[in-house]
Design a protein around this motif. Sequence first.
Motif: not given
Length: 243
Positions: A207-208, A210, A212-213
């Motif tokens: 996620p990170w 991408k 998103k985190g």
Amino acid sequence: MPNRVHSTAVVGAGVELGENNVVGPYAVILGPATIGDDNWIGPHAVIGGPAEDRALAHPASWEDAPTGDPERDGHGVRIGNRNRIREYVTVHQGTWRTTSIGDDNYCLRGSHVAHDCVIQERVTLASNVVLGGHVEIWSHANVGMGTVVHQRVRVGPGAMVGMGSAVRRDVGAFTICVGNPARVTSINTVGLSRCGLDESAIEALEPWLKGKGDLRKDGLTDGVPEDISTLVTAWGARPQTRS
């Protein structure tokens, strides 16, 4: 162990060579430059030429010793240990900082490292890669054949850039990008696994990668080897540049 410098190579004044380096036929190394240990520098490589800047001096460094004046001599080149610098590679002097190549890098035939570039560790520059001035290539990155990287761009740790790409903006950590202009297409899971991450660690970090985190808040580096955790944390904390 002593260095092996071919009789046709030019090693100018102001060049500091470590130990067990190989310098091939017709290679040119100009000062100020510091070369570490166990490097292989191929035929016709040129290290320490002046920056490609119309406003700067172009001294005959192969004849004249550096004066210590950065406006004349540049800010130097620093190369670490165990690098392989193949035929016709060029590395230029810095204009405001030392152009640097860390340890365990592989610069393939004809690749170009312009003034003020910083290459970290275990980076691969494939044949005919051209880095513009002030570019930063972070550790474990792989830049494909014939890629052109625009000035001041940063390629993140573990990133893979496909051959023939034109990179005009920063490339995220452990991503794969390709094209003209280069665009991210996926996560570099192969690169992550080679750095010691198992499937669960890759899944947690994805996620990170991408965007998103939050690395620290979400504990996304749990299970990630310490050196890679340090690397991606440093990348996440870097000052942002405009696209």
